[in-house]
Every structure is written in C-alpha cells, then in structure tokens.
Design a protein around this motif. Sequence first.
Motif, PDB file in Angstrom:
ATOM      1  N   ARG A  41       0.828  -1.209   0.000  1.00  0.00           N
ATOM      2  CA  ARG A  41       0.000   0.000   0.000  1.00  0.00           C
ATOM      3  C   ARG A  41       0.866   1.265   0.000  1.00  0.00           C
ATOM      4  N   ILE A  42       2.126   1.131   0.390  1.00  0.00           N
ATOM      5  CA  ILE A  42       3.029   2.277   0.352  1.00  0.00           C
ATOM      6  C   ILE A  42       3.250   2.721  -1.090  1.00  0.00           C
ATOM      7  N   GLY A  43       3.401   1.743  -1.957  1.00  0.00           N
ATOM      8  CA  GLY A  43       3.539   2.056  -3.383  1.00  0.00           C
ATOM      9  C   GLY A  43       4.890   2.648  -3.726  1.00  0.00           C
ATOM     10  N   GLY A  44       5.126   2.798  -5.020  1.00  0.00           N
ATOM     11  CA  GLY A  44       6.335   3.469  -5.506  1.00  0.00           C
ATOM     12  C   GLY A  44       7.620   2.765  -5.094  1.00  0.00           C
ATOM     13  N   ASP A  45       8.683   3.538  -4.986  1.00  0.00           N
ATOM     14  CA  ASP A  45      10.011   3.006  -4.683  1.00  0.00           C
ATOM     15  C   ASP A  45      10.035   2.186  -3.393  1.00  0.00           C
ATOM     16  N   ALA A  46       9.365   2.685  -2.352  1.00  0.00           N
ATOM     17  CA  ALA A  46       9.482   2.053  -1.041  1.00  0.00           C
ATOM     18  C   ALA A  46       8.845   0.672  -1.017  1.00  0.00           C
ATOM     19  N   ALA A  47       7.828   0.443  -1.856  1.00  0.00           N
ATOM     20  CA  ALA A  47       7.203  -0.870  -1.899  1.00  0.00           C
ATOM     21  C   ALA A  47       8.100  -1.881  -2.599  1.00  0.00           C
ATOM     22  N   GLU A  48       8.933  -1.376  -3.517  1.00  0.00           N
ATOM     23  CA  GLU A  48       9.728  -2.292  -4.341  1.00  0.00           C
ATOM     24  C   GLU A  48      11.145  -2.504  -3.816  1.00  0.00           C
ATOM     25  N   ILE A  49      11.550  -1.688  -2.869  1.00  0.00           N
ATOM     26  CA  ILE A  49      12.897  -1.778  -2.323  1.00  0.00           C
ATOM     27  C   ILE A  49      13.101  -3.152  -1.658  1.00  0.00           C
TER      28      ILE A  49
END
Lengths: 335, 335
Positions: free
Chosen positions: B91-99
């Motif tokens: 649910r954070i999405g973006g870079d932080a979800a994929e790190i």
Amino acid sequence: MGVYQQVIDAIKQGDRFLVASHAHPDGDGIGSTIALAKGLESLGKKVKMYNADPVPYNLKFLPYSGEVVSELGPDEKFDVTFMVDCSQRDRIGGDAAEIDRERLGKLILIDHHKLNSSECDIVCIDVDAAATGEVIFRLFKAMGLEVTKEIANLIFCTFVVDSGSFRYSNTSASLLKDASELVEAGASPWAISMAMDESNSPCAIDLLRMVLGTFEMRDKTAWVVLTQQMFSDSCASEDVAEEFINYPRSILGVEVAMLFRQLKPEEPASSKSAKGGSKEKWKASFRSKNAVDVQKIASAFNGGGHAHAAGCTLEGDLASVKERVFNEVRKCLSA
Amino acid sequence: MGVYQQVIDAIKQGDRFLVASHAHPDGDGIGSTIALAKGLESLGKKVKMYNADPVPYNLKFLPYSGEVVSELGPDEKFDVTFMVDCSQRDRIGGDAAEIDRERLGKLILIDHHKLNSSECDIVCIDVDAAATGEVIFRLFKAMGLEVTKEIANLIFCTFVVDSGSFRYSNTSASLLKDASELVEAGASPWAISMAMDESNSPCAIDLLRMVLGTFEMRDKTAWVVLTQQMFSDSCASEDVAEEFINYPRSILGVEVAMLFRQLKPEEPASSKSAKGGSKEKWKASFRSKNAVDVQKIASAFNGGGHAHAAGCTLEGDLASVKERVFNEVRKCLSA
C-alpha cells in the motif's frame, strides 16, 4: 465572594425559576437554557424554560426541547430569572421582554460575551469560555452538581455550535478538556453532530445549488445571494440559510465573505394599493478571516456583531445594496 | 515488555530511519509521517520521509511537508523503517514498496486500524486511538519526548482529519484530552481548520454546484454523480471531490450515501483504433450512518473499506453501474 458563589447562593434561596435566552435561538442559547433548567430541577426547583421563538428544526433532537414555551401566564412570578447567552432583556423578546420587571425576581445573566448588562442583579460573564454552555458547566462543577448524560449532551451541543466543532479560534485547551469530561459523563459527539448536520432536507440541497450559482468574487471579497424566489422554488425553509456564508468564506485569499439574503416582503403599514409598494429589504451578513473588522462595515448601516461576524439590513434593489456594502468593505480592506 | 517500549528500544538502537505512509496520503498519514520524523530528528536521528504521491493541496500548509520525497536512492539503506497508518508494504507504493526488504531494516507498524501486518517486526497498533497521530502522541509521551508547537500542530491535524473535527463516533474522552494537551503545547485549531477548509478555489464551488444538480434519492439511499466533463467544465482539480459524499449523507432518513465518480479514461492497452475503445469506469463510494455495513456492498464488486465507509470500481455506463450497485444496496438495507 466570587460571582459563581453569588449565583449558587441565589439558586439556594430561590424556588421558582425562569430560564430564558435570546429570540431566534441557536444551539448555545437553547442548549444552555435546557441544561441550566434541568440542573435546577435536579435540586428540586420549579423551572420554566422560555423562548420567544420555536426551537429550530436541527435542535429539536435535544432532550426536553419540547418543554421550552413561548408564552407566559399573566400572573406568573419568579424568584429568579436567568438570562442565558442574552445580555439584554429586549433581546429576549415576546412575553418575557414585556413582563413587569418585579415579576422576574432576581435577574441573573450567564454569558461569555462581554456586554453591557446594567439591569441585572448578578452578572456572571466568563469571557474565557467559548460558549455560555461552558460557563454553565463551570457553575455546575462549582456547585458539585451531578452532570447527567442528558446534561452532558446539552452542554456538549453548546460547545459544538459556538466553536464550530472545535475549529474556531475560541477552541481553547480548557474547552477541549471540558469536552473530554462531558464525553466521560456520557455525551455522544457523533449523535449530536449527526442530529445537527445530518438532518437536512432534499429541499436544502436544491436551495444550496441555486445559491452557489450566484457566487461572485471581487478583490479579497466573495459573496452569494439568497432570494425569496429561491425559497419558493426549492421548498426549503428559512432556517437552513445560516451556513451558506461558509462557501464564499472557504475560498483561498478571501478576507471578507458576504451573504445577501432577501427578507420576506412585509405588508406595508398603510393600504396595499399605495403607489410604489414596499421597498426590497436585504440582510447582509459578513464574515472575516483575519484582520478585517466586519463590525465596522455592519455598523455603517446600523447593524452589529463582532469583529469576525456581523450583519445589517439595507433597503433597495440588490445591485445598489451590493454597491453600497462593497464601498464600505473596500474602506476596511484598505485600512 | 509493552509494545511502546519495544518501539522506544528500536528507536534508541537505530541511526538511519525511513518513515512512510500509504499512497494517496490523507491528513493522518502525512501528519503522522512528519510528526514522527521530526520527533526522531529531535533525538539526533537521520530521517527520510517518503510518500509515493505528492502531499495534497490542502495539507501543504503542514510544516516540513515539502521535505516528504517520492523517490529513494538505489543504494539507500535504513536501520528502521516505520510504516505509519499503513499496514501493508504494497500500500506504500512506488520506490518504497519495491525496495529490497533487507534495506528497510527493522520494520515497525504504527497504526490504529486492526489489520493483518505479519511482515512487520514490531506491530504497534492501538485500536482505542482515533488516529495514527494519537498513537504517535502516546509514543512520544511514553518516551518523554518534548512536543514542540510544530509537532503539536501536526498531531492535532491528524485528530481533525480522522475524527471529522471531533464529530465522528471515534471522538473519545481520551482524544479530546489529548487534543487539549496539544493546544496547551501550542497547536492552533483555528489555523489548522482554516488551512484545511478555507483553501478552496472558486472552481471547486462551480464543481459542487454541478454535482448537486445530480442529487437523487431512492428508498433510504441518496447519491450524487461526478463526471470527467464536470471537471473540465469547472477547472477544479480531482482532489476536491473527497467531501462531496457528505451532501447526500446529510439528508434526514438517508442510511446509505453514495458518490459515483467517473474515472479518467485510460489509454487502451492495445491500439486506440481498436473497435469500441475502452469502457467507462466509475468509482463508487459509500457511507452509512447506522446499521448498514457498506463494506459488504463494496466487496460484492471487489472493493473494500470499513462498515461505515467503503468503495469499489465498476465498468460500464452510468445507468447500468447505478442499477448494479443499487441492487446490492437493497440487499443490505433489507438484511
């Protein structure tokens, strides 16, 4: 002796009480009236609640609101009369304003507005309080009187109304702490808000749509207009109009928000066939956000109010009324 | 050891912190993010604030909101990552979800929703709190951390947003007491409310007028419609639409309020010349007042939410979308 103690002593000595507030009552006036009356009754006193006008539709959910009367008997006499949220007898209106002073007994003002009130025997004004209801809560605490769930809801309602749901600048740490104590005593914020805000009629939605169609801005001013025609086109009642001024006020950069509301045509005093008939009348309401003192604008047209909320009445067609008002607004904006 | 103490120990041991909340952040998500980050910084920690989406226009007044970033460097590593008001990494999405999980360090959830959060190392959920900001306030008090005026305003903002200005049923005695302490610490209710509610554009007034023109009622249901055409006719931005569902909800007797909002046409995945083009898409939002569980309605269309607030997305023209939704609403109303 503190003024709260003076009030407590008067309560102890009295038996028959009248509690009254200003005509066209709002949530602070009615909530304070009923809360104080029920507190007095819990001490075994005989209490009459009075208002010149009926309780507005969105306050009828308040417990005991049906017991507020608009008439006083010709022989009624009281030991003590409380004026709550209403510093002048003539603002009470109706029977209570005209009753012989002597029949009212000891006259006690409970208020949070700093106003002239020389005709009262005891003046209990607490300007730190956000609502008259908060003054009553402090009085009850000073008396050690039990705050029942119903009284808690009545007082909480006065807080909600006078602080705009804890949004306005009068929302102090003390108000929030008192509110917390009221919730502990059984007040239900959601039930109160739902009853006050969620009891609209579809007619009111229709009226709002029409009013928003009149939205205009000029300089740091924005306004909307409400005509009698809109009321008849929308089936909405007059008392829903109170909040419409919040829409122009909500605009970024607006310093002065205005609502022009056409008043009901009054029957002319003389024959209706008199040439020309009666002139249009408009109530202009003003709200300011920061520096502008809108009371000055209102008083230029013999109106009144506070620095951030004021109003007045003007005669004439809308275009000329707007222009005259706008000239005064401009003076204040450039001051 | 209490969970607050576990969080305090993790803070003591860490040096580099990431604080992130859910994408499309609201006032609780962003206010909690900044409040926690500034509290950590006051202890000498290095802190990055992250959100996949920009801070909404009506929250940009919050101090330090300009420091919230939407990108993370490819080599950034943290000792501790706080997920605030957001129980799931995706649910954070973006870079932080994929790190990479390992680069986030110890993963700590701070929330007031009771949700599944098995991937976190420490789960600090306080379901008695009205907002994630209240959990953070409790954490700061447990730590003995000084609540500055700026932190007080940030946390007060989370209270305002998640309790609907102390109106919703989560407005507890504890929330009001905490709010009182925040005002004592320097929070300004009026400044916060004015910034959030009084920063409308005239375009939003225009859009509201159009939306109110679509108002309809059936049984105990009322709704309004928001089309892409209205956005282009009014010059209003998408993020002003959040509150429109309050108008049908405000009607006396309405149990389920709905907003049908047409989504932006997405480019079709295949060639644009493909016959028929892409179907219309509508976001349906639901609010209920009392007994109806609108999550059930939303989940019938693969949506989600809570008992009193939920939403889902449907494909098709407005008439068919309304009819399908209304059939589900009817089931819930008669349940």
